[in-house]
Design a protein around this motif. Structure first.
Motif, short mmCIF file in Angstrom:
data_model
loop_
_atom_site.label_atom_id
_atom_site.label_comp_id
_atom_site.label_asym_id
_atom_site.label_seq_id
_atom_site.Cartn_x
_atom_site.Cartn_y
_atom_site.Cartn_z
N ILE A 98 -30.15 31.26 10.07
CA ILE A 98 -31.66 31.08 10.04
C ILE A 98 -32.35 32.04 11.15
CG2 ILE A 98 -33.59 29.49 10.19
CD1 ILE A 98 -32.05 27.38 8.86
N GLY A 99 -31.95 31.72 12.41
CA GLY A 99 -32.62 32.42 13.39
C GLY A 99 -32.42 33.76 13.33
N ARG A 100 -31.36 34.35 12.95
CA ARG A 100 -31.14 35.74 12.81
C ARG A 100 -31.57 36.22 11.59
NH1 ARG A 100 -24.87 37.82 13.19
NH2 ARG A 100 -25.22 37.23 15.22
N GLY A 101 -31.64 35.62 10.64
CA GLY A 101 -32.06 36.15 9.32
C GLY A 101 -33.58 36.50 9.41
N PHE A 129 -41.42 29.19 21.57
CA PHE A 129 -40.71 28.71 22.87
C PHE A 129 -41.15 27.79 23.37
CE2 PHE A 129 -38.62 33.17 23.08
CZ PHE A 129 -37.26 32.75 23.25
N ALA A 130 -42.40 27.21 23.39
CA ALA A 130 -43.06 26.19 23.91
C ALA A 130 -42.48 24.73 23.35
CB ALA A 130 -44.53 26.32 23.95
N PHE A 131 -41.91 24.99 22.35
CA PHE A 131 -41.36 23.65 21.74
C PHE A 131 -39.76 23.81 21.38
CE2 PHE A 131 -45.69 24.03 20.31
CZ PHE A 131 -46.11 22.83 20.09
N PRO A 132 -39.15 23.50 22.48
CA PRO A 132 -37.49 23.37 22.44
C PRO A 132 -36.95 22.64 21.15
CG PRO A 132 -38.41 22.64 24.64
CD PRO A 132 -39.54 22.66 23.65
N ALA A 133 -35.71 22.87 20.94
CA ALA A 133 -35.03 22.21 19.91
C ALA A 133 -35.23 21.00 19.65
CB ALA A 133 -33.70 22.79 19.59
N LEU A 134 -34.94 20.08 20.97
CA LEU A 134 -35.03 18.73 20.99
C LEU A 134 -36.40 18.30 20.41
CD1 LEU A 134 -33.72 16.01 21.50
CD2 LEU A 134 -34.37 16.42 23.88
N LEU A 135 -37.41 18.88 21.19
CA LEU A 135 -38.90 18.47 20.72
C LEU A 135 -39.02 18.83 19.39
CD1 LEU A 135 -41.45 17.27 21.55
CD2 LEU A 135 -42.09 19.63 22.63
N PHE A 158 -36.14 27.38 16.68
CA PHE A 158 -35.92 27.79 18.01
C PHE A 158 -35.12 29.05 18.38
CE2 PHE A 158 -34.11 27.54 22.29
CZ PHE A 158 -35.21 27.41 23.01
N ASN A 159 -34.11 29.36 17.37
CA ASN A 159 -33.37 30.53 17.40
C ASN A 159 -34.19 31.83 16.79
OD1 ASN A 159 -30.73 29.93 18.50
ND2 ASN A 159 -30.15 29.06 16.83
N ILE A 160 -35.30 31.68 16.10
CA ILE A 160 -36.16 32.64 15.40
C ILE A 160 -36.61 33.83 16.44
CG2 ILE A 160 -37.92 33.43 14.15
CD1 ILE A 160 -37.63 30.96 12.31
N PRO A 161 -37.33 33.09 17.77
CA PRO A 161 -37.91 33.97 18.63
C PRO A 161 -37.01 34.52 19.62
CG PRO A 161 -38.21 31.69 19.15
CD PRO A 161 -37.89 31.82 17.86
N VAL A 162 -35.83 34.06 19.75
CA VAL A 162 -34.65 34.57 20.61
C VAL A 162 -34.11 35.97 20.02
CG1 VAL A 162 -32.54 34.30 21.63
CG2 VAL A 162 -34.13 32.29 21.29
N ALA A 215 -22.88 29.21 20.74
CA ALA A 215 -22.48 28.22 21.74
C ALA A 215 -23.75 27.23 22.16
CB ALA A 215 -22.18 28.80 22.96
N LEU A 216 -24.86 27.88 22.39
CA LEU A 216 -26.24 26.83 22.48
C LEU A 216 -26.63 25.97 21.31
CD1 LEU A 216 -28.41 29.36 24.32
CD2 LEU A 216 -26.92 27.67 25.41
N GLY A 217 -26.23 26.41 20.00
CA GLY A 217 -26.51 25.52 19.05
C GLY A 217 -25.64 24.50 18.95
N ILE A 218 -24.40 24.66 19.39
CA ILE A 218 -23.42 23.50 19.43
C ILE A 218 -23.87 22.29 20.44
CG2 ILE A 218 -20.93 22.77 19.93
CD1 ILE A 218 -20.02 25.17 18.80
N LEU A 219 -24.27 23.01 21.64
CA LEU A 219 -24.96 21.98 22.57
C LEU A 219 -26.28 21.10 21.98
CD1 LEU A 219 -24.82 24.16 25.82
CD2 LEU A 219 -23.68 21.81 25.47
N ALA A 220 -26.99 22.11 21.51
CA ALA A 220 -28.12 21.50 20.86
C ALA A 220 -27.88 20.56 20.01
CB ALA A 220 -28.83 22.63 20.33
N GLU A 221 -26.97 20.70 19.07
CA GLU A 221 -26.49 19.65 18.05
C GLU A 221 -26.16 18.31 18.52
OE1 GLU A 221 -24.25 17.33 15.39
OE2 GLU A 221 -23.22 18.44 17.13
#
Length: 289
Positions: A98-101, A129-135, A158-162, A215-221
């Protein structure tokens, strides 16, 4: 003139040999392959049925019958880790997709248009970016309820702006080059130039960033599952396994050790893999491993 982006066939063997000699890439690839294979195997077979509660077997230490022990409901920890692997991989993979697409087209559009469009998109990125994945997951959960789908949406947003920032930075470095000016002089519009010249030349950059975000997605999940916002029971999740183990650390430390190690090893392997890919595909890299 177009920058060479395809790897000549006679160089494929050399590239493969370089990859095999790269310690970080080899270690990361093998461990990632092992985790992916374990997740794929869980669709067909697990040592025990994780939906079956066997209270008489609860909190058994690791043994030949249960290699990683059992939890407080008598479920086999190894089986839960296997199924949790496919859940983590699926959530991270879709979220990164989703973030890449969405992020890559936005970043390329911002670089191509410039001016107010570029400024507006970058400020919108700062807002996201002001709203992390958890929030973001907490807000989405408050509206739609907890679950893996909502976790995917939160991590994906959260991955879209990255990816937008990475694509924009790579594209801005290419637009002033001579072959882009030649393409514009030949009458090609910005969309065609982006598809034919910009995207192929930033593909490696996006590939490396995708590995990092995976890798960050696995941590976020795992983080979302730990606080109850990820996959819901009876679907096992590494993060929820850690949550359930926190009150039993003295009595059954294996309940936390094995899922914790699964997260650490998987994320480390993906980071090593991404670092190795960056080194192998970057001709200017001279780092030694």
């Amino acid at each position: 003139m177009t920058l060479q982006t395809e790897i000549p066939r006679d160089n494929l063997a050399s590239l493969a040999s370089k990859a095999l000699r790269h310690k970080s890439f080899t270690a990361g690839f093998l461990v990632t392959l092992l985790v992916a294979g374990m997740a794929a195997l869980s669709f067909l077979w697990t040592p025990y049925d994780v939906t079956r509660l066997v209270i008489s077997d609860k909190l058994q230490a690791p043994s030949m019958l249960h290699w990683f022990g059992t939890d407080h409901f008598g479920r086999d920890v190894l089986s839960m880790i296997m199924i949790g692997a496919r859940n983590s991989i699926a959530v991270a993979l879709v979220a990164v997709g989703i973030g890449r697409g969405l992020g890559v087209p936005l970043g390329c559009w911002a670089a191509a248009r410039g001016g107010l469009v570029d400024e507006a998109l970058m400020r919108l990125n700062d807002l996201v970016f002001a709203f992390p994945a958890l929030l973001s997951a907490i807000m989405i959960t408050a509206i739609f309820g907890p679950g893996a789908i909502n976790a995917i949406i939160a991590i994906g947003i959260f991955n879209i702006p990255v990816f937008a920032r990475v694509a924009r930075a790579g594209a801005l470095a290419i637009w002033p080059r001579e072959y882009i000016l030649a393409a514009r002089a030949a009458g090609k519009n910005k969309v065609l130039i982006t598809l034919e010249h910009i995207l192929p030349n930033i593909a490696t950059l996006l590939l490396v960033q995708g590995t990092i975000q995976f890798a960050l997605g696995i941590l976020a999940e795992a983080s979302l599952s730990y606080v109850g916002l990820g996959a819901q029971p009876p679907m096992p999740s590494w993060g929820r396994m850690l949550f359930e183990a926190q009150t039993r650390m003295a009595q059954a430390p294996w309940m936390a050790i094995f899922p914790g190690m699964a997260i650490v090893v998987t994320v480390l392997a993906l980071n090593l893999l991404g670092d190795g890919v960056a080194d192998i595909l970057d001709p200017k890299s001279r780092r030694r491993r």
